[in-house]
Design a protein around this motif. Structure first.
Motif, PDB file in Angstrom:
ATOM      1  N   SER A 144      18.486 -36.288   0.317  1.00 47.55           N
ATOM      2  CA  SER A 144      19.064 -34.938   0.271  1.00 47.55           C
ATOM      3  C   SER A 144      18.911 -34.290  -1.099  1.00 47.55           C
ATOM      4  O   SER A 144      19.024 -33.065  -1.218  1.00 47.55           O
ATOM      5  N   TYR A 145      18.650 -35.083  -2.151  1.00 49.37           N
ATOM      6  CA  TYR A 145      18.420 -34.501  -3.479  1.00 49.37           C
ATOM      7  C   TYR A 145      17.239 -33.536  -3.468  1.00 49.37           C
ATOM      8  O   TYR A 145      17.179 -32.606  -4.271  1.00 49.37           O
ATOM      9  N   GLN A 146      16.306 -33.747  -2.542  1.00 45.31           N
ATOM     10  CA  GLN A 146      15.179 -32.824  -2.450  1.00 45.31           C
ATOM     11  C   GLN A 146      15.648 -31.457  -1.958  1.00 45.31           C
ATOM     12  O   GLN A 146      15.125 -30.426  -2.376  1.00 45.31           O
ATOM     13  N   LEU A 147      16.617 -31.453  -1.061  1.00 43.84           N
ATOM     14  CA  LEU A 147      17.170 -30.194  -0.558  1.00 43.84           C
ATOM     15  C   LEU A 147      18.017 -29.520  -1.633  1.00 43.84           C
ATOM     16  O   LEU A 147      17.856 -28.331  -1.906  1.00 43.84           O
ATOM     17  N   CYS A 148      18.896 -30.282  -2.277  1.00 36.67           N
ATOM     18  CA  CYS A 148      19.773 -29.708  -3.299  1.00 36.67           C
ATOM     19  C   CYS A 148      18.942 -29.129  -4.452  1.00 36.67           C
ATOM     20  O   CYS A 148      19.279 -28.087  -5.015  1.00 36.67           O
ATOM     21  N   GLY A 149      17.847 -29.813  -4.785  1.00 37.07           N
ATOM     22  CA  GLY A 149      17.043 -29.421  -5.937  1.00 37.07           C
ATOM     23  C   GLY A 149      16.296 -28.118  -5.786  1.00 37.07           C
ATOM     24  O   GLY A 149      15.842 -27.552  -6.776  1.00 37.07           O
ATOM     25  N   GLN A 150      16.171 -27.630  -4.544  1.00 38.80           N
ATOM     26  CA  GLN A 150      15.446 -26.370  -4.392  1.00 38.80           C
ATOM     27  C   GLN A 150      16.233 -25.197  -4.993  1.00 38.80           C
ATOM     28  O   GLN A 150      15.649 -24.198  -5.394  1.00 38.80           O
ATOM     29  N   ARG A 154      17.857 -27.141 -12.106  1.00 39.95           N
ATOM     30  CA  ARG A 154      18.189 -27.628 -13.458  1.00 39.95           C
ATOM     31  C   ARG A 154      18.988 -28.938 -13.367  1.00 39.95           C
ATOM     32  O   ARG A 154      18.745 -29.877 -14.116  1.00 39.95           O
ATOM     33  N   GLN A 155      19.930 -28.970 -12.438  1.00 42.81           N
ATOM     34  CA  GLN A 155      20.706 -30.194 -12.258  1.00 42.81           C
ATOM     35  C   GLN A 155      19.810 -31.339 -11.785  1.00 42.81           C
ATOM     36  O   GLN A 155      19.983 -32.485 -12.192  1.00 42.81           O
TER      37      GLN A 155
END
Length: 205
Positions: A144-150, A154-155
């Motif tokens: 899910s980090y791939q989704l959040c990162g869009q 920066r985070q």
């Protein structure tokens, strides 16, 4: 009296000789220093499988950081109602307020003002067992980090570098870090504001 003194001295001399020759007193041949001195090449912590066996499932991240590949905590094992497709089928929902009945524990507070996110902006509309980014690319829940990162790029950059988030286990062995959803609720990711437990008193003038 002199004989007693000589016998006592001889006894303690023999006792000291015995203790010094005892393997429990002498430095072990397998001590840390012995292993360091005997090493023929620099220590490589990546050769250690893990110094602490995690009780939870991990998966290899689909991205890398400056140190190479790493692992993240799996997400799907912590979702109590996964797989979503068990309920989200092509059949019509016949009960009234079905979403309220099944997902009343979810409070969406993600996005600001009139830009609050809806379910299908993160969940794939057709494949409910997957997430979906803004371009329609399916993303596994474990990544899910791939989704959040869009949006939170920066985070994500800081997370990859180790400045954001938390590492699981210790420094020896393969790097294992928490997923975004390990700390943040995906539906209400912001932490509540808290006052410090203690504070510094003003200096007396």
């Amino acid at each position: 009296m002199k004989k007693i003194f000589l016998r006592s001295s001889l006894f303690f001399l023999l006792l000291g000789t015995f203790l010094l020759s005892c393997p429990f007193v002498m430095a072990s041949e397998n001590s840390v220093m012995d292993r360091i001195n005997a090493a023929e090449e620099p220590f490589n912590n990546m050769k250690i499988e893990t110094a602490y066996e995690l009780p939870v499932k991990t998966v290899r991240a689909k991205e890398s950081y400056q140190g190479g590949t790493f692992r993240v905590l799996a997400r799907k094992d912590s979702i109590t109602k996964f797989r979503c497709s068990v309920c989200h089928t092509e059949k019509n929902v016949l009960i009234r307020d079905g979403a309220l009945f099944t997902h009343s524990d979810i409070e969406i507070n993600h996005g600001r003002g009139g830009d609050k996110l809806s379910c299908i902006e993160c969940h794939d509309e057709n494949d409910r067992d997957s997430l979906s980014d803004a371009e329609g690319k399916k993303i596994d829940f474990d990544h899910s980090y791939q989704l959040c990162g869009q949006c939170h790029f920066r985070q994500k950059r800081d997370w990859l570098g180790g400045a954001h988030g938390k590492r699981e286990a210790y420094w020896a062995g393969e790097r294992v870090v928490r997923n975004c959803t390990s700390c943040h609720s995906p539906h209400s990711p912001a932490f509540e504001k808290k006052m410090p437990v203690t504070y510094s008193l003003p200096l007396d003038k």
